[in-house]
Scaffold this motif. Sequence first.
Motif, PDB file in Angstrom:
ATOM      1  N   ALA A 143       0.819  -1.205   0.000  1.00 40.73           N
ATOM      2  CA  ALA A 143       0.000   0.000   0.000  1.00 40.73           C
ATOM      3  C   ALA A 143       0.856   1.260   0.000  1.00 40.73           C
ATOM      4  CB  ALA A 143      -0.911   0.000   1.222  1.00 40.73           C
ATOM      5  N   LYS A 144       0.251   2.365  -0.415  1.00 42.21           N
ATOM      6  CA  LYS A 144       0.863   3.684  -0.269  1.00 42.21           C
ATOM      7  C   LYS A 144       0.392   4.227   1.077  1.00 42.21           C
ATOM      8  CE  LYS A 144       1.857   7.950  -2.760  1.00 42.21           C
ATOM      9  NZ  LYS A 144       1.800   8.840  -1.591  1.00 42.21           N
ATOM     10  N   VAL A 145       1.334   4.487   1.981  1.00 43.75           N
ATOM     11  CA  VAL A 145       1.012   4.812   3.372  1.00 43.75           C
ATOM     12  C   VAL A 145       1.708   6.104   3.780  1.00 43.75           C
ATOM     13  CG1 VAL A 145       1.106   3.983   5.766  1.00 43.75           C
ATOM     14  CG2 VAL A 145       0.839   2.347   3.891  1.00 43.75           C
ATOM     15  N   ALA A 146       0.995   6.934   4.531  1.00 40.45           N
ATOM     16  CA  ALA A 146       1.607   8.084   5.192  1.00 40.45           C
ATOM     17  C   ALA A 146       1.692   7.782   6.677  1.00 40.45           C
ATOM     18  CB  ALA A 146       0.776   9.343   4.960  1.00 40.45           C
ATOM     19  N   PHE A 147       2.789   8.198   7.317  1.00 43.81           N
ATOM     20  CA  PHE A 147       2.911   8.030   8.767  1.00 43.81           C
ATOM     21  C   PHE A 147       3.236   9.391   9.373  1.00 43.81           C
ATOM     22  CE2 PHE A 147       3.774   6.615  12.916  1.00 43.81           C
ATOM     23  CZ  PHE A 147       3.264   5.329  13.036  1.00 43.81           C
ATOM     24  N   LEU A 148       2.373   9.823  10.299  1.00 42.42           N
ATOM     25  CA  LEU A 148       2.476  11.150  10.907  1.00 42.42           C
ATOM     26  C   LEU A 148       2.889  11.010  12.373  1.00 42.42           C
ATOM     27  CD1 LEU A 148      -0.944  12.513   9.570  1.00 42.42           C
ATOM     28  CD2 LEU A 148       1.257  12.407   8.370  1.00 42.42           C
ATOM     29  N   GLY A 149       4.081  11.512  12.693  1.00 40.44           N
ATOM     30  CA  GLY A 149       4.567  11.451  14.071  1.00 40.44           C
ATOM     31  C   GLY A 149       5.648  10.405  14.219  1.00 40.44           C
ATOM     32  N   VAL A 163       6.636   9.997   5.296  1.00 40.39           N
ATOM     33  CA  VAL A 163       6.574  10.365   6.706  1.00 40.39           C
ATOM     34  C   VAL A 163       6.470  11.877   6.864  1.00 40.39           C
ATOM     35  CG1 VAL A 163       7.848   8.328   7.476  1.00 40.39           C
ATOM     36  CG2 VAL A 163       9.105  10.431   6.937  1.00 40.39           C
ATOM     37  N   TRP A 164       5.902  12.266   7.995  1.00 39.22           N
ATOM     38  CA  TRP A 164       5.860  13.676   8.392  1.00 39.22           C
ATOM     39  C   TRP A 164       6.050  13.741   9.900  1.00 39.22           C
ATOM     40  CZ3 TRP A 164       2.676  15.940  12.019  1.00 39.22           C
ATOM     41  CH2 TRP A 164       2.816  17.321  12.148  1.00 39.22           C
ATOM     42  N   ASN A 165       6.803  14.733  10.332  1.00 37.69           N
ATOM     43  CA  ASN A 165       6.974  14.994  11.752  1.00 37.69           C
ATOM     44  C   ASN A 165       7.019  16.500  11.964  1.00 37.69           C
ATOM     45  OD1 ASN A 165       7.573  13.555  14.420  1.00 37.69           O
ATOM     46  ND2 ASN A 165       9.122  15.162  14.398  1.00 37.69           N
ATOM     47  N   ARG A 166       6.510  16.931  13.102  1.00 33.51           N
ATOM     48  CA  ARG A 166       6.459  18.373  13.368  1.00 33.51           C
ATOM     49  C   ARG A 166       7.849  18.997  13.316  1.00 33.51           C
ATOM     50  NH1 ARG A 166       2.516  19.865  18.041  1.00 33.51           N
ATOM     51  NH2 ARG A 166       3.785  18.289  19.086  1.00 33.51           N
ATOM     52  N   SER A 167       8.855  18.300  13.852  1.00 31.42           N
ATOM     53  CA  SER A 167      10.247  18.742  13.694  1.00 31.42           C
ATOM     54  C   SER A 167      10.865  17.911  12.574  1.00 31.42           C
ATOM     55  CB  SER A 167      11.032  18.568  14.998  1.00 31.42           C
ATOM     56  OG  SER A 167      10.985  17.236  15.445  1.00 31.42           O
ATOM     57  N   ALA A 197       1.303  17.561   7.012  1.00 31.07           N
ATOM     58  CA  ALA A 197       0.493  16.350   7.096  1.00 31.07           C
ATOM     59  C   ALA A 197      -0.381  16.209   5.852  1.00 31.07           C
ATOM     60  CB  ALA A 197      -0.372  16.383   8.353  1.00 31.07           C
ATOM     61  N   ARG A 198      -0.885  17.306   5.329  1.00 29.63           N
ATOM     62  CA  ARG A 198      -1.715  17.249   4.126  1.00 29.63           C
ATOM     63  C   ARG A 198      -0.938  16.677   2.951  1.00 29.63           C
ATOM     64  NH1 ARG A 198      -2.247  19.861  -0.482  1.00 29.63           N
ATOM     65  NH2 ARG A 198      -0.612  21.365   0.085  1.00 29.63           N
ATOM     66  N   GLU A 199       0.289  17.158   2.753  1.00 29.77           N
ATOM     67  CA  GLU A 199       1.082  16.681   1.624  1.00 29.77           C
ATOM     68  C   GLU A 199       1.512  15.229   1.816  1.00 29.77           C
ATOM     69  OE1 GLU A 199       3.835  19.883  -0.129  1.00 29.77           O
ATOM     70  OE2 GLU A 199       3.238  20.713   1.812  1.00 29.77           O
ATOM     71  N   ALA A 200       1.746  14.812   3.046  1.00 31.23           N
ATOM     72  CA  ALA A 200       2.068  13.406   3.297  1.00 31.23           C
ATOM     73  C   ALA A 200       0.909  12.507   2.914  1.00 31.23           C
ATOM     74  CB  ALA A 200       2.433  13.210   4.765  1.00 31.23           C
ATOM     75  N   PRO A 204      -6.240  23.502   6.832  1.00 23.58           N
ATOM     76  CA  PRO A 204      -5.741  23.429   5.451  1.00 23.58           C
ATOM     77  C   PRO A 204      -4.486  22.585   5.280  1.00 23.58           C
ATOM     78  CG  PRO A 204      -5.323  25.601   6.421  1.00 23.58           C
ATOM     79  CD  PRO A 204      -6.230  24.879   7.354  1.00 23.58           C
ATOM     80  N   ASP A 205      -3.696  22.426   6.350  1.00 23.87           N
ATOM     81  CA  ASP A 205      -2.486  21.598   6.274  1.00 23.87           C
ATOM     82  C   ASP A 205      -2.662  20.250   6.967  1.00 23.87           C
ATOM     83  OD1 ASP A 205      -0.872  23.296   4.770  1.00 23.87           O
ATOM     84  OD2 ASP A 205      -0.294  24.458   6.541  1.00 23.87           O
ATOM     85  N   GLY A 206      -3.905  19.933   7.374  1.00 23.06           N
ATOM     86  CA  GLY A 206      -4.169  18.666   8.043  1.00 23.06           C
ATOM     87  C   GLY A 206      -4.330  17.514   7.077  1.00 23.06           C
ATOM     88  N   ALA A 207      -4.209  16.319   7.598  1.00 27.16           N
ATOM     89  CA  ALA A 207      -4.254  15.123   6.749  1.00 27.16           C
ATOM     90  C   ALA A 207      -5.573  14.976   6.013  1.00 27.16           C
ATOM     91  CB  ALA A 207      -3.978  13.882   7.596  1.00 27.16           C
TER      92      ALA A 207
END
Length: 287
Positions: free
Chosen positions: A2-8, A29-33, A52-55, A79-82
């Motif tokens: 699968a194509k997966v995004a992981f946030l955090g 992946v996306w992380n705040r830092s 997160a939106r782009e991830a 607007p930048d949320g998943a």
Amino acid sequence: MAKVAFLGLGVMGFPMAGHLARAGHRVTVWNRSSGKAERWLEQHEGTAAPTAREAALGAEFVMACVGNDDDLRMVCLGPDGAFAGMDPGAIFVDHTTVSARVTRELAEVAAEKGRGFVDAPVSGGQAGAENGQLSIMCGGREDDYAAAEPVIAAYARICRRLGDSGAGQLAKMMNQICIAGLMQGLSEALAFGQKAGLDGEAVVEVISQGAAGSWQMANRHKTMLADQFDFGFAVDWMRKDLGICLATADEIGARLPVTALVDQFYKDVQLMGGGRNDTSSLIRRLR
């Protein structure tokens, strides 16, 4: 695959996302830092996104493991949320320990947008995440869970749907209630044995094979006896979780007298400067 995004990408999310990549999934992946995302890419195949939106763009599944209710709202909404990046039919899987209230709130928003939502808090600690041996408690629609479960399997020892939206979070509350009582009992027993002049490790070798045995006893007694606590699940996070348990108990009319007491004992540990210590540091207040 699968194509997966992981946030955090904290102590749990970092290895969990790694297991997804090693299983062959295409991971963003996306992380705040951003530094943590860069370190993750040094060790694993995948890509990183600035929001997160782009991830979430084009992802079939979006996994999240963040800090608390407000953090989860932040990564989902706006607007930048998943949710703004997810395609219709994509499924959001939340591994954060949060309230059942925010879970149901976000599941409704997701449903209105034609997205799925599975609450899937985990138990097993940092070691469980690193070894891909987490216990995962899920809530949500049956079809959303059935689609997500093969992907979650990359880091799960056991994964079960326990009911509709919020059921996973309620099960995680039960998990934390059990741990709080067990940890206080183990702390009292080990402190008692030390005061009595017994060899704690020798005693645990015997009693761990009987009715007193537990994961906490097997995995934490040596470091507790050695007064070592600079690892594991932090007291600050345990107090956050127990606060959720106590607030929910008030909402549903349940009584948690031992949990409320142990929560105050953990507050003592925080006041001793042990907020980032492992939860087994509860024994410190008995010495």
